[in-house]
Design an enzyme around this catalytic site. Structure first.
Site, PDB file in Angstrom:
ATOM      1  N   GLU A  37       0.941  -1.212  -0.057  1.00  0.00           N
ATOM      2  CA  GLU A  37      -0.208  -0.022  -0.125  1.00  0.00           C
ATOM      3  C   GLU A  37       0.865   1.253  -0.246  1.00  0.00           C
ATOM      4  O   GLU A  37       2.061   1.295   0.534  1.00  0.00           O
ATOM      5  CB  GLU A  37      -0.791   0.197   1.089  1.00  0.00           C
ATOM      6  CG  GLU A  37      -1.831  -1.152   1.476  1.00  0.00           C
ATOM      7  CD  GLU A  37      -2.448  -1.193   2.805  1.00  0.00           C
ATOM      8  OE1 GLU A  37      -2.337  -0.175   3.416  1.00  0.00           O
ATOM      9  OE2 GLU A  37      -3.312  -1.989   3.004  1.00  0.00           O
ATOM     10  N   CYS A  42       6.781  47.107   5.960  1.00  0.00           N
ATOM     11  CA  CYS A  42       6.804  48.420   5.828  1.00  0.00           C
ATOM     12  C   CYS A  42       5.465  49.061   5.591  1.00  0.00           C
ATOM     13  O   CYS A  42       4.523  48.973   4.935  1.00  0.00           O
ATOM     14  CB  CYS A  42       7.591  48.426   4.141  1.00  0.00           C
ATOM     15  SG  CYS A  42       7.709  50.125   3.759  1.00  0.00           S
ATOM     16  N   CYS A  75       5.871  53.221  -0.642  1.00  0.00           N
ATOM     17  CA  CYS A  75       7.252  52.459  -0.852  1.00  0.00           C
ATOM     18  C   CYS A  75       7.493  51.819  -2.160  1.00  0.00           C
ATOM     19  O   CYS A  75       6.397  51.150  -2.566  1.00  0.00           O
ATOM     20  CB  CYS A  75       7.111  51.303   0.117  1.00  0.00           C
ATOM     21  SG  CYS A  75       8.589  50.159  -0.107  1.00  0.00           S
ATOM     22  N   CYS A  85      12.361  51.547   0.950  1.00  0.00           N
ATOM     23  CA  CYS A  85      12.253  52.942   1.043  1.00  0.00           C
ATOM     24  C   CYS A  85      12.886  53.481   2.337  1.00  0.00           C
ATOM     25  O   CYS A  85      12.674  54.752   2.796  1.00  0.00           O
ATOM     26  CB  CYS A  85      10.964  53.323   1.228  1.00  0.00           C
ATOM     27  SG  CYS A  85      10.049  52.499   2.584  1.00  0.00           S
ATOM     28  N   TYR A  92      -7.700   2.443   5.534  1.00  0.00           N
ATOM     29  CA  TYR A  92      -7.013   1.395   5.180  1.00  0.00           C
ATOM     30  C   TYR A  92      -7.025   0.376   5.968  1.00  0.00           C
ATOM     31  O   TYR A  92      -6.198  -0.738   6.079  1.00  0.00           O
ATOM     32  CB  TYR A  92      -5.417   1.763   4.979  1.00  0.00           C
ATOM     33  CG  TYR A  92      -4.749   2.728   5.999  1.00  0.00           C
ATOM     34  CD1 TYR A  92      -4.758   2.364   7.465  1.00  0.00           C
ATOM     35  CD2 TYR A  92      -4.504   3.991   5.455  1.00  0.00           C
ATOM     36  CE1 TYR A  92      -4.176   3.299   8.273  1.00  0.00           C
ATOM     37  CE2 TYR A  92      -4.161   4.972   6.560  1.00  0.00           C
ATOM     38  CZ  TYR A  92      -4.113   4.433   7.809  1.00  0.00           C
ATOM     39  OH  TYR A  92      -3.396   5.439   8.821  1.00  0.00           O
ATOM     40  N   LYS A  94       1.969   4.726   1.842  1.00  0.00           N
ATOM     41  CA  LYS A  94       2.134   5.048   3.136  1.00  0.00           C
ATOM     42  C   LYS A  94       1.811   6.695   3.036  1.00  0.00           C
ATOM     43  O   LYS A  94       2.597   7.495   2.633  1.00  0.00           O
ATOM     44  CB  LYS A  94       3.317   4.935   3.745  1.00  0.00           C
ATOM     45  CG  LYS A  94       3.309   5.416   5.055  1.00  0.00           C
ATOM     46  CD  LYS A  94       4.456   4.912   5.752  1.00  0.00           C
ATOM     47  CE  LYS A  94       4.688   5.344   7.220  1.00  0.00           C
ATOM     48  NZ  LYS A  94       3.942   6.380   7.892  1.00  0.00           N
ATOM     49  N   LYS A 121      10.183   3.768   4.087  1.00  0.00           N
ATOM     50  CA  LYS A 121      10.051   5.142   3.836  1.00  0.00           C
ATOM     51  C   LYS A 121      11.074   5.692   2.614  1.00  0.00           C
ATOM     52  O   LYS A 121      12.293   5.371   2.706  1.00  0.00           O
ATOM     53  CB  LYS A 121      10.201   5.737   5.222  1.00  0.00           C
ATOM     54  CG  LYS A 121       9.180   5.593   6.132  1.00  0.00           C
ATOM     55  CD  LYS A 121       8.488   6.757   6.728  1.00  0.00           C
ATOM     56  CE  LYS A 121       9.462   7.806   7.632  1.00  0.00           C
ATOM     57  NZ  LYS A 121       8.599   8.798   8.265  1.00  0.00           N
ATOM     58  N   ASP A 159       0.962  10.339   4.028  1.00  0.00           N
ATOM     59  CA  ASP A 159       1.554  11.036   4.917  1.00  0.00           C
ATOM     60  C   ASP A 159       0.565  12.287   5.563  1.00  0.00           C
ATOM     61  O   ASP A 159       0.661  13.366   4.969  1.00  0.00           O
ATOM     62  CB  ASP A 159       2.901  11.895   4.246  1.00  0.00           C
ATOM     63  CG  ASP A 159       3.974  12.495   5.232  1.00  0.00           C
ATOM     64  OD1 ASP A 159       3.571  12.254   6.399  1.00  0.00           O
ATOM     65  OD2 ASP A 159       4.846  13.185   4.795  1.00  0.00           O
ATOM     66  N   CYS A 165      12.965  49.212   5.983  1.00  0.00           N
ATOM     67  CA  CYS A 165      12.544  48.583   4.813  1.00  0.00           C
ATOM     68  C   CYS A 165      13.805  48.796   3.897  1.00  0.00           C
ATOM     69  O   CYS A 165      14.336  49.944   3.517  1.00  0.00           O
ATOM     70  CB  CYS A 165      11.363  49.396   4.086  1.00  0.00           C
ATOM     71  SG  CYS A 165      11.100  48.805   2.324  1.00  0.00           S
TER      72      CYS A 165
HETATM   73  S1  IVH Z   1      -1.586   0.607   9.075  1.00  0.00           S
HETATM   74  C1  IVH Z   1      -1.491  -1.492  12.658  1.00  0.00           C
HETATM   75  N1  IVH Z   1      -1.326   1.580   6.622  1.00  0.00           N
HETATM   76  O1  IVH Z   1       1.378   5.753   9.304  1.00  0.00           O
HETATM   77  C2  IVH Z   1      -0.996  -0.544  11.590  1.00  0.00           C
HETATM   78  N2  IVH Z   1      -0.888   3.235   8.492  1.00  0.00           N
HETATM   79  O2  IVH Z   1       4.076   5.482  10.813  1.00  0.00           O
HETATM   80  C3  IVH Z   1      -1.568   0.746  11.765  1.00  0.00           C
HETATM   81  N3  IVH Z   1      -0.194   5.351   7.442  1.00  0.00           N
HETATM   82  O3  IVH Z   1      -0.168   5.576  12.359  1.00  0.00           O
HETATM   83  C4  IVH Z   1      -1.483   1.504  10.493  1.00  0.00           C
HETATM   84  N4  IVH Z   1      -0.487   5.052   5.578  1.00  0.00           N
HETATM   85  O4  IVH Z   1      -1.205   7.114  10.345  1.00  0.00           O
HETATM   86  C5  IVH Z   1      -1.158   1.824   7.819  1.00  0.00           C
HETATM   87  N5  IVH Z   1      -1.476   2.424   4.294  1.00  0.00           N
HETATM   88  C6  IVH Z   1      -1.161   2.574   5.670  1.00  0.00           C
HETATM   89  C7  IVH Z   1      -0.684   3.876   5.991  1.00  0.00           C
HETATM   90  C8  IVH Z   1      -0.534   3.855   7.306  1.00  0.00           C
HETATM   91  C9  IVH Z   1      -0.161   5.973   6.347  1.00  0.00           C
HETATM   92  C10 IVH Z   1       0.363   5.888   8.899  1.00  0.00           C
HETATM   93  C11 IVH Z   1      -0.644   5.925   9.995  1.00  0.00           C
HETATM   94  C12 IVH Z   1       0.159   5.334  11.081  1.00  0.00           C
HETATM   95  C13 IVH Z   1       1.432   5.753  10.450  1.00  0.00           C
HETATM   96  C14 IVH Z   1       2.744   5.114  11.122  1.00  0.00           C
END
Ligand code: IVH
Length: 660
Positions: free
Chosen positions: A110, A422, A427, A407, A222, A112, A310, A114, A404
């Site tokens: 999946e 300013c 100016c 001016c 997710y 991740k 990551k 942010d 400034c």
């Molecule tokens: S699963 C038991 N899936 O990343 C595992 N988390 O660094 C629970 N996050 O707290 C999380 N994408 O906020 C899961 N595809 C994904 C995610 C994900 C982002 C975040 C989530 C978690 C944090 C951990």
């Protein structure tokens, strides 16, 4: 109208909402959607006891008065172990095999996301509440703010929903909304958010859900923490099930068995990252089978069945040559670091904004410092930190100038603002920024009048204020460097063309504090012409939909200033003729408020409402002093009596048909 029809309309609106926000394939236009929504509002005003808690009108509630309630999670909200190293991912897969008695598990791969984690609970299919991760065991109840997210169904789209469903996911801000938010904050002298993640987390803690709604947060889910586990065997099926319920889910999910497929996925996503409209910081690898997950278990903080790889943010190391000051249109002084050019994430970076004095102090950035520069996705590059051991002895802390740079006026810092400004209206730098904005595409839009030409025109004192643009002569233009008869002619033609600007753009060009495009559109729509707008009181401005007090005061004050009024007057005398948008000009329904009552023979209510709106009219559900026309069909209701009492013009269906 029956109650069932009302409920059907609520569902219909949700389906369109889902198509628009989740599936990105709307079936109807925004206008048609607005008409349906308007219809729903009317019904709810007539039958308030019908209002369903899942009705799309119920998304934005009142402000919280007592802060956020702390709520215990039903099961801990775990975090993920994460790594930047391939080796540790190999260790993870080896460990998984070992824990599963030597069998190679299938993995669900999946994105991740942010953002910031959220848990959302549905009871008997209805949205109940939403809680932040907090410390994993207890979080804050942020129900009101989560409810403002358009992708969140207030009712699940399934016949037999589980008694309790708890889904977990990530709230995030798309990059374009993040940038818009920060730009607005910067313009207003407020501290900017360091990244979309912080902005999303901060937005969940807003006390006023209206403000949260304006941030346009998004969410994807997710995981399922409570739900029909007897029917679902794998993580992949969790995604499918959540989708079936109408919940927004992750894109780009993949299944794999071999470790090398993890790397292929990772490499593909790393490339895709730049194109995504939101930030991701890696990929997540989860053992797919839910019973295998249980078998592997978790510690009190992290699962053993999942890990995150990551992406290291792309960074570069370089030196700060100097720090210059940018004076903005509002007079805000912004420090900008001029760098030894360095290549990061495919682009060469030679300058980076340092935002303000507070930010510089926080990171202790000094001229000559060696710094780490980071660029993630589409985000503007930033200084992450200073490499202190590389700092030269003689290097002194940096301070924003007290005067400034353009001016030499003494700068001021207002309470609650981080920016020094300013204050001098004369100016030259402020005027230059204002003039270049005035002629820009967003505003009056004059071609062939770029930054360099503007600078020359200012240096020669041909242009000192916007109205001077309309006084320029061919002779003056020919005296500029690089200008020939043809280029002078072209510029004069562009200036001439700009005289037919729309009212909205003209308002935008006036550069009134807090008035961006949307507000300018609203003002243009509600004002007869520019003079009408200059005459409006604060109260009248507040009554315009979408205009709050702060903005109203700013507009009012702008027009109290003789210089500003003088400029408008001069420009109009010089031939500038701002026009209301065509559709709006043509029909006398424009700007008028209509209420409908009784049944029409030739039109459905929706059709009549659309016809009115297309001509610039507004539909309201109840008769008031602000109503201009009551469109009356057969057997009108009490609205008819009220309209007569208030002297509101009554419009018969025949008259209406003739007017169109
Ligand atoms: S699963 C038991 N899936 O990343 C595992 N988390 O660094 C629970 N996050 O707290 C999380 N994408 O906020 C899961 N595809 C994904 C995610 C994900 C982002 C975040 C989530 C978690 C944090 C951990």
């Amino acid at each position: 109208m029956t109650r069932d029809e009302y409920i059907k309309l609520c569902h219909e609106l949700w389906e369109h909402n889902k198509r628009y926000y989740i599936e990105c394939s709307p079936l109807i236009s925004d206008f048609e959607f607005d008409c349906l929504m308007q219809k729903l509002i009317q019904i709810e005003e007539t039958y308030p006891h019908w209002i369903e808690k899942f009705s799309p009108t119920q998304r934005v509630g009142e402000s919280l008065t007592d802060g956020f309630k702390s709520v215990a999670h039903n099961s801990p909200m775990l975090s993920l172990p994460n790594t930047y190293s391939d080796e540790e991912i190999s260790d993870f897969t080896k460990r998984a095999e070992k824990n599963l008695d030597g069998a190679k598990p299938e993995y669900c791969l999946e994105l991740k996301m942010d953002g910031t984690a959220i848990s959302v609970i549905y009871e008997r299919g209805y949205f109940s509440h939403a809680v932040t991760r907090g410390n994993g065991l207890m979080g804050d109840d942020v129900t009101l703010n989560i409810k403002t997210i358009n992708e969140i169904p207030l009712k699940l789209s399934i016949e037999n929903p589980p008694e309790i469903l708890e889904v977990r996911g990530e709230v995030f801000l798309e990059l374009k909304n993040f940038e818009k938010l920060n730009k607005g904050r910067d313009d207003d002298g407020l501290p900017i958010w360091a990244n979309p993640r912080n902005a999303a987390a901060g937005s969940l803690k807003l006390i006023n859900p209206k403000e949260a709604a304006a941030r346009h947060l998004k969410v994807v889910f997710y995981a399922m923490a409570q739900g029909p586990f007897d029917q679902i065997q794998t993580q992949y099926e969790v995604h499918q099930y959540l989708k079936l319920l109408g919940l927004p889910t992750l894109c780009e999910i993949a299944l794999c068995k071999e470790e090398k497929e993890i790397w292929t996925f990772r490499d593909r996503i790393r490339k895709l990252r730049e194109k995504l409209p939101f930030e991701i910081d890696g990929v997540v690898i989860k053992v797919n089978n839910l019973s295998s997950q249980s078998q592997m278990g978790a510690t009190s903080k992290i699962p053993r069945w999942a890990t995150a790889y990551k992406f290291a943010p792309e960074q570069g190391i370089t030196q700060i040559r100097e720090i210059i000051i940018n004076v903005g249109r509002t007079g805000a002084l912004t420090p900008v670091a001029i760098l030894e050019p360095v290549k990061v994430a495919g682009s060469t970076i030679s300058r980076v904004t340092l935002h303000n004095q507070d930010e510089i102090e926080r990171k202790d950035i000094r001229i000559g410092d060696t710094v780490i520069i980071e660029k993630g996705g589409d985000v503007i590059p930033k200084v992450v930190s200073v490499i202190l051991k590389e700092r030269a002895d003689h290097c002194a802390p940096w301070k924003i100038p007290t005067h400034c740079p353009s001016c030499e006026s003494r700068v001021v810092k207002q309470e609650g603002e981080v920016a020094s400004r300013c204050p001098n209206e004369e100016c030259p730098e402020k005027i230059y920024r204002h003039l270049t904005f005035f002629v820009s595409k967003e505003a009056i839009d004059i071609d062939h009048l770029g930054l360099k030409v503007m600078k020359q025109l200012m240096d020669k004192k041909y242009i000192q204020r916007p109205s001077d643009i309309y006084r320029l002569t061919e002779k003056e233009l020919l005296s500029l460097e690089g200008f020939k008869a043809k280029s002078a002619q072209k510029l004069l033609e562009s200036i001439e063309k700009s005289k037919r600007v729309t009212l909205s753009r003209f308002i935008m060009a006036l550069d009134i504090r807090y008035v961006g495009k949307t507000t300018a559109d609203d003002l243009a729509f509600h004002a007869k012409d520019i003079w009408d707008l200059t005459q409006k009181s604060i109260q009248e401005l507040i009554e315009i939909e979408g205009i709050g007090e702060k903005v109203a005061v700013s507009i009012y004050e702008h027009f109290q200033d003789d210089f500003n009024i003088g400029e408008i007057k001069a420009m109009l005398e010089l031939g500038l003729n701002p026009q209301k948008a065509k559709k709006v000009l043509e029909h006398f329904y424009n700007g008028k408020v209509f209420v409908l009552t009784g049944s029409l023979l030739g039109y459905t209510r929706d059709e009549a409402a659309s016809l009115i709106k297309e001509r610039g009219g507004k539909i309201s559900s109840s008769v008031s002093k602000k109503t201009d026309f009551l469109l009356t069909g057969e057997s009108p209701g009490s609205k008819y009596d009220k309209a007569q009492k208030l002297n509101v013009a009554i419009l018969s269906e025949d008259q209406f048909a003739n007017d169109l």
